[in-house]
Design a protein around this motif. Structure first.
Motif, PDB file in Angstrom:
ATOM      1  N   ILE A   1      -4.406   1.100   4.891  1.00 64.18           N
ATOM      2  CA  ILE A   1      -3.903   0.621   6.235  1.00 64.18           C
ATOM      3  C   ILE A   1      -3.616   0.548   7.502  1.00 64.18           C
ATOM      4  CG2 ILE A   1      -1.259   2.081   6.855  1.00 64.18           C
ATOM      5  CD1 ILE A   1      -0.645   3.205   3.291  1.00 64.18           C
ATOM      6  N   ASP A   2      -4.800   1.975   7.959  1.00 66.83           N
ATOM      7  CA  ASP A   2      -4.994   1.886   8.977  1.00 66.83           C
ATOM      8  C   ASP A   2      -5.693   0.813   9.553  1.00 66.83           C
ATOM      9  OD1 ASP A   2      -4.562   5.152   8.809  1.00 66.83           O
ATOM     10  OD2 ASP A   2      -5.798   5.545   8.240  1.00 66.83           O
TER      11      ASP A   2
ATOM     12  N   TYR B   1       0.759  -1.576   0.090  1.00 70.61           N
ATOM     13  CA  TYR B   1       0.186   0.404  -0.247  1.00 70.61           C
ATOM     14  C   TYR B   1       0.796   1.423  -0.798  1.00 70.61           C
ATOM     15  CZ  TYR B   1      -4.384  -2.891   1.008  1.00 70.61           C
ATOM     16  OH  TYR B   1      -5.502  -3.643   1.045  1.00 70.61           O
ATOM     17  N   GLU B   2       2.241   1.495   0.722  1.00 70.38           N
ATOM     18  CA  GLU B   2       2.441   2.757   0.774  1.00 70.38           C
ATOM     19  C   GLU B   2       3.784   2.520  -0.797  1.00 70.38           C
ATOM     20  OE1 GLU B   2       5.517   1.803   4.309  1.00 70.38           O
ATOM     21  OE2 GLU B   2       3.816   2.564   5.592  1.00 70.38           O
ATOM     22  N   LYS B   3       3.949   1.375  -1.622  1.00 67.19           N
ATOM     23  CA  LYS B   3       5.068   1.667  -2.389  1.00 67.19           C
ATOM     24  C   LYS B   3       3.884   2.504  -3.426  1.00 67.19           C
ATOM     25  CE  LYS B   3       8.185  -2.433  -1.400  1.00 67.19           C
ATOM     26  NZ  LYS B   3       8.088  -3.734  -2.489  1.00 67.19           N
ATOM     27  N   PHE B   4       2.041   1.868  -3.106  1.00 68.00           N
ATOM     28  CA  PHE B   4       1.521   2.910  -4.556  1.00 68.00           C
ATOM     29  C   PHE B   4       0.825   3.957  -4.265  1.00 68.00           C
ATOM     30  CE2 PHE B   4      -3.019   3.628  -5.233  1.00 68.00           C
ATOM     31  CZ  PHE B   4      -3.051   3.026  -6.450  1.00 68.00           C
ATOM     32  N   LEU B   5       1.342   3.708  -2.790  1.00 70.02           N
ATOM     33  CA  LEU B   5       1.318   5.448  -2.093  1.00 70.02           C
ATOM     34  C   LEU B   5       2.165   6.538  -2.756  1.00 70.02           C
ATOM     35  CD1 LEU B   5      -0.785   5.967   1.379  1.00 70.02           C
ATOM     36  CD2 LEU B   5      -1.487   6.234  -0.825  1.00 70.02           C
ATOM     37  N   ALA B   6       3.194   5.503  -2.679  1.00 70.92           N
ATOM     38  CA  ALA B   6       4.880   6.540  -3.192  1.00 70.92           C
ATOM     39  C   ALA B   6       4.293   6.721  -4.835  1.00 70.92           C
ATOM     40  CB  ALA B   6       5.758   5.553  -2.562  1.00 70.92           C
ATOM     41  N   THR B   7       3.479   6.547  -5.327  1.00 69.22           N
ATOM     42  CA  THR B   7       3.549   6.272  -6.815  1.00 69.22           C
ATOM     43  C   THR B   7       2.977   8.245  -7.029  1.00 69.22           C
ATOM     44  OG1 THR B   7       1.345   4.970  -6.925  1.00 69.22           O
ATOM     45  CG2 THR B   7       3.713   4.086  -7.388  1.00 69.22           C
ATOM     46  N   LYS B   8       1.764   8.224  -6.301  1.00 66.55           N
ATOM     47  CA  LYS B   8       0.763   9.772  -6.522  1.00 66.55           C
ATOM     48  C   LYS B   8       0.060   9.471  -6.548  1.00 66.55           C
ATOM     49  CE  LYS B   8       3.977  11.602  -4.125  1.00 66.55           C
ATOM     50  NZ  LYS B   8       4.202  12.194  -3.014  1.00 66.55           N
TER      51      LYS B   8
ATOM     52  N   ASP C   1      -8.454   5.557  -0.225  1.00 60.69           N
ATOM     53  CA  ASP C   1      -9.415   4.012   0.356  1.00 60.69           C
ATOM     54  C   ASP C   1      -7.987   3.480   0.426  1.00 60.69           C
ATOM     55  OD1 ASP C   1     -11.477   5.058  -1.035  1.00 60.69           O
ATOM     56  OD2 ASP C   1     -11.032   4.856  -2.985  1.00 60.69           O
ATOM     57  N   THR C   2      -6.778   4.132   0.451  1.00 58.69           N
ATOM     58  CA  THR C   2      -5.260   3.449   0.536  1.00 58.69           C
ATOM     59  C   THR C   2      -5.068   3.087   1.893  1.00 58.69           C
ATOM     60  OG1 THR C   2      -4.429   3.313  -1.664  1.00 58.69           O
ATOM     61  CG2 THR C   2      -3.320   2.720   0.063  1.00 58.69           C
TER      62      THR C   2
END
Length: 244
Positions: free
Chosen positions: A101-102, A81-88, A96-97
């Protein structure tokens, strides 16, 4: 409801990829969606990772995270999920992501065992958890059990005295002055020995009944108790094993 939502999210993440990815990646994505629909989440994860290795599309990172959640691997899911968020990604995808995570972090925290209670200040003794065992009721409060055991001991003592007397009569018979006296002593010894066996046997039965009575008392501890007869020179001994 959760399974349907996860399936839809996986489908939304993978659907545009089948059009954009290469032929080999499309094949892996199709297999992943088929495996996910059949509940074979481990197979779906393998196919999604294979597709990402061929076509590193960011949406696949979110899909891999979702499948890890289905496999109850929240730590791995958070990583993707965090890798996905890093792609902006877009604002809605980010929201949603972050929610996913939460949720994963809450599940990880809930799975952790609670810390032990902190001892009171000034207490030198370590904390000991409460035991589920109940206190053992005092044995001497059971009058029937006490009467049975005492009666059994009395019978056994009388039996041992008779047995000792029988052996004494047999010894005296060896030095009897005449046959008549010899026969009297032998008959007396046989009679005493018979009664000693009866008394000792009856005493053992009474003691055993008393022990059973103690063990059946409500609140008694589960410990081993026993009574035994040990032969000894000139008689015998009554033995007791257990805790009063």
């Amino acid at each position: 409801m959760t399974t349907l939502r996860t399936t839809l999210l996986l489908a939304l993440a993978c659907a545009p990829l089948t059009a954009l990815a290469g032929t080999k990646a499309q094949a892996h994505i199709a297999k992943a969606m088929e495996a996910h629909k059949a509940g074979r989440f481990a197979d779906a994860l393998v196919e999604l990772k294979a597709a990402y290795a061929l076509e590193p599309n960011p949406d696949l990172l979110f899909a891999i995270g979702q499948v890890n959640v289905k496999l109850e691997r929240c730590a791995d899911a958070i990583e993707y999920y965090e890798k996905f968020l890093a792609t902006k990604p877009g604002a809605q995808a980010q929201a949603d992501t972050q929610q996913a995570i939460d949720t994963c972090k809450a599940q990880i925290a809930a799975a952790q065992p609670p810390p032990p209670p902190t001892p009171a200040p000034g207490s030198d003794s370590p904390y000991l958890p409460a035991s589920g065992s109940t206190a053992r009721a005092p044995w001497y409060k059971d009058k029937l059990g006490g009467a049975l055991v005492l009666g059994g001991v009395a019978f056994s003592v009388v039996g041992l005295v008779l047995y000792t007397g029988a052996r004494g009569d047999l010894d005296d018979a060896e030095s009897a002055p005449n046959v008549t006296r010899y026969d009297e002593l032998v008959d007396s010894a046989h009679s005493k020995r018979t009664w000693s066996v009866v008394m000792i046997g009856g005493g053992a039965v009474l003691i055993g009944a008393g022990v059973v009575r103690y063990m059946m008392r409500k609140g008694s501890s589960k410990e081993t108790r026993g009574v035994g007869m040990v032969p000894a020179a000139g008689g015998g001994l009554v033995t007791w094993s257990g805790q009063f």
